[in-house]
Design a protein around this motif. Structure first.
Motif, PDB file in Angstrom:
ATOM      1  N   GLU A  64      -1.811  22.133 -10.590  1.00  0.00           N
ATOM      2  CA  GLU A  64      -0.504  22.317  -9.970  1.00  0.00           C
ATOM      3  C   GLU A  64       0.260  20.991  -9.891  1.00  0.00           C
ATOM      4  N   HIS A  65      -0.432  19.939  -9.482  1.00  0.00           N
ATOM      5  CA  HIS A  65       0.232  18.643  -9.390  1.00  0.00           C
ATOM      6  C   HIS A  65       0.588  18.120 -10.778  1.00  0.00           C
ATOM      7  N   GLN A  66      -0.312  18.298 -11.734  1.00  0.00           N
ATOM      8  CA  GLN A  66      -0.027  17.860 -13.096  1.00  0.00           C
ATOM      9  C   GLN A  66       1.177  18.607 -13.676  1.00  0.00           C
ATOM     10  N   ALA A  67       1.316  19.890 -13.353  1.00  0.00           N
ATOM     11  CA  ALA A  67       2.480  20.658 -13.813  1.00  0.00           C
ATOM     12  C   ALA A  67       3.757  20.135 -13.173  1.00  0.00           C
TER      13      ALA A  67
ATOM     14  N   VAL B 289       0.840  -1.203   0.000  1.00  0.00           N
ATOM     15  CA  VAL B 289       0.000   0.000   0.000  1.00  0.00           C
ATOM     16  C   VAL B 289       0.873   1.250   0.000  1.00  0.00           C
ATOM     17  N   ILE B 290       1.864   1.281   0.884  1.00  0.00           N
ATOM     18  CA  ILE B 290       2.684   2.487   1.037  1.00  0.00           C
ATOM     19  C   ILE B 290       3.644   2.668  -0.142  1.00  0.00           C
ATOM     20  N   SER B 291       4.239   1.586  -0.626  1.00  0.00           N
ATOM     21  CA  SER B 291       5.196   1.720  -1.729  1.00  0.00           C
ATOM     22  C   SER B 291       4.527   2.050  -3.054  1.00  0.00           C
ATOM     23  N   SER B 292       3.227   1.890  -3.144  1.00  0.00           N
ATOM     24  CA  SER B 292       2.494   2.265  -4.352  1.00  0.00           C
ATOM     25  C   SER B 292       2.231   3.762  -4.413  1.00  0.00           C
ATOM     26  N   HIS B 293       2.374   4.448  -3.285  1.00  0.00           N
ATOM     27  CA  HIS B 293       2.119   5.896  -3.259  1.00  0.00           C
ATOM     28  C   HIS B 293       3.030   6.676  -4.207  1.00  0.00           C
TER      29      HIS B 293
ATOM     30  N   ALA C 155       4.715  17.003 -14.993  1.00  0.00           N
ATOM     31  CA  ALA C 155       5.289  17.342 -16.296  1.00  0.00           C
ATOM     32  C   ALA C 155       6.715  17.870 -16.157  1.00  0.00           C
ATOM     33  N   GLY C 156       7.035  18.452 -14.994  1.00  0.00           N
ATOM     34  CA  GLY C 156       8.371  18.976 -14.750  1.00  0.00           C
ATOM     35  C   GLY C 156       9.352  17.941 -14.232  1.00  0.00           C
ATOM     36  N   GLY C 157       8.915  16.693 -14.038  1.00  0.00           N
ATOM     37  CA  GLY C 157       9.820  15.639 -13.602  1.00  0.00           C
ATOM     38  C   GLY C 157       9.736  15.286 -12.137  1.00  0.00           C
ATOM     39  N   LEU C 158       8.609  15.527 -11.522  1.00  0.00           N
ATOM     40  CA  LEU C 158       8.405  15.237 -10.101  1.00  0.00           C
ATOM     41  C   LEU C 158       8.731  13.787  -9.761  1.00  0.00           C
ATOM     42  N   CYS C 159       9.415  13.578  -8.634  1.00  0.00           N
ATOM     43  CA  CYS C 159       9.739  12.226  -8.168  1.00  0.00           C
ATOM     44  C   CYS C 159       9.550  12.162  -6.659  1.00  0.00           C
ATOM     45  N   HIS C 160       8.647  11.310  -6.207  1.00  0.00           N
ATOM     46  CA  HIS C 160       8.486  11.001  -4.785  1.00  0.00           C
ATOM     47  C   HIS C 160       9.361   9.776  -4.514  1.00  0.00           C
ATOM     48  N   PHE C 161      10.304   9.899  -3.597  1.00  0.00           N
ATOM     49  CA  PHE C 161      11.230   8.809  -3.297  1.00  0.00           C
ATOM     50  C   PHE C 161      11.084   8.459  -1.828  1.00  0.00           C
ATOM     51  N   ALA C 162      10.549   7.270  -1.558  1.00  0.00           N
ATOM     52  CA  ALA C 162      10.212   6.888  -0.188  1.00  0.00           C
ATOM     53  C   ALA C 162      11.201   5.891   0.387  1.00  0.00           C
TER      54      ALA C 162
ATOM     55  N   ASP D  47       3.478  10.280  -8.830  1.00  0.00           N
ATOM     56  CA  ASP D  47       4.294  10.760  -9.946  1.00  0.00           C
ATOM     57  C   ASP D  47       3.652  10.533 -11.308  1.00  0.00           C
ATOM     58  N   THR D  48       2.563   9.782 -11.340  1.00  0.00           N
ATOM     59  CA  THR D  48       1.843   9.570 -12.597  1.00  0.00           C
ATOM     60  C   THR D  48       0.425  10.146 -12.557  1.00  0.00           C
ATOM     61  N   GLY D  49       0.035  10.671 -11.402  1.00  0.00           N
ATOM     62  CA  GLY D  49      -1.318  11.213 -11.276  1.00  0.00           C
ATOM     63  C   GLY D  49      -2.384  10.134 -11.291  1.00  0.00           C
ATOM     64  N   THR D  50      -2.068   8.954 -10.795  1.00  0.00           N
ATOM     65  CA  THR D  50      -3.003   7.827 -10.797  1.00  0.00           C
ATOM     66  C   THR D  50      -3.945   7.951  -9.603  1.00  0.00           C
ATOM     67  N   ASP D  51      -5.050   8.628  -9.835  1.00  0.00           N
ATOM     68  CA  ASP D  51      -5.988   8.917  -8.750  1.00  0.00           C
ATOM     69  C   ASP D  51      -6.689   7.669  -8.207  1.00  0.00           C
ATOM     70  N   SER D  52      -6.788   6.614  -9.006  1.00  0.00           N
ATOM     71  CA  SER D  52      -7.456   5.399  -8.534  1.00  0.00           C
ATOM     72  C   SER D  52      -6.713   4.784  -7.349  1.00  0.00           C
ATOM     73  N   TYR D  53      -5.397   4.969  -7.278  1.00  0.00           N
ATOM     74  CA  TYR D  53      -4.647   4.454  -6.132  1.00  0.00           C
ATOM     75  C   TYR D  53      -5.229   5.013  -4.833  1.00  0.00           C
ATOM     76  N   TYR D  54      -5.487   6.295  -4.781  1.00  0.00           N
ATOM     77  CA  TYR D  54      -5.957   6.946  -3.551  1.00  0.00           C
ATOM     78  C   TYR D  54      -7.365   6.510  -3.184  1.00  0.00           C
TER      79      TYR D  54
END
Length: 170
Positions: free
Chosen positions: A71-74, A23-27, A77-84, A32-39
């Motif tokens: 804002e999140h989509q931008a 669950v947590i590692s899927s965040h 597009a700018g290369g956002l990376c969540h690293f847990a 980073d892909t805007g996959t709202d179904s995960y949430y």
């Protein structure tokens, strides 16, 4: 938490911990892909996210909507990376608390390019922010779901350190 006594208890604890890791590692990939179904799937219908500074949401639909904002989509597009980091999980029956670190990393477009042998040239990345996460979860008929996520920046204030202290106090 007391240690499970039987092999079956130990196996159940391992299975629960792995399910929580999932669950947590899927965040990060979902963020980073805007996959709202995960949430919608990972949070309870009345779950909440407290990102600090008055930013947050209640309800899995509202939480899912965060990654659809312009804002999140931008940022994506700018290369956002969540690293847990790997979470520390404490199981207590049908509830659990997991504590982890989260880095927000972005391309450093202002840096001078650097060459790494066999890997090409890049301007690299910068760590934008680092925080401590507290994930509160509950197991139900449909598996482990997040009831509350709290994120606090590791910026020298005590809020994030308090979350981390709670994790090692048990």
């Amino acid at each position: 938490m007391t240690k499970p006594a039987t092999t079956e208890d130990r196996l159940r604890a391992v299975e629960n911990t792995l399910a929580i890791y999932h669950v947590i590692s899927s965040h990060p990939p979902a963020a980073d892909t805007g996959t709202d179904s995960y949430y919608r799937d990972a949070f309870t219908t009345n779950g909440s996210v407290d990102l600090g500074g008055g930013k947050g949401a209640t309800g899995n639909e509202a939480i899912a909507a965060i990654v659809r904002t312009p804002e999140h989509q931008a940022a994506i597009a700018g290369g956002l990376c969540h690293f847990a980091g790997l979470p520390r999980v404490e199981l207590d029956g049908d509830t659990a608390v997991a504590t982890s670190y989260l880095q927000i990393i972005t391309p450093d477009r202002q840096a001078a390019p650097r060459e790494v042998s066999g890997h090409g040239s890049t301007t690299g990345f910068r760590i934008h922010r680092v925080g401590a996460n507290r994930w509160e979860l509950r197991r139900g008929e449909d598996g482990w779901k997040v009831t509350r996520r709290t994120l606090r920046p590791l910026d020298g204030s005590d809020d994030a350190r308090a979350l981390l202290r709670e994790a090692i106090a048990t």
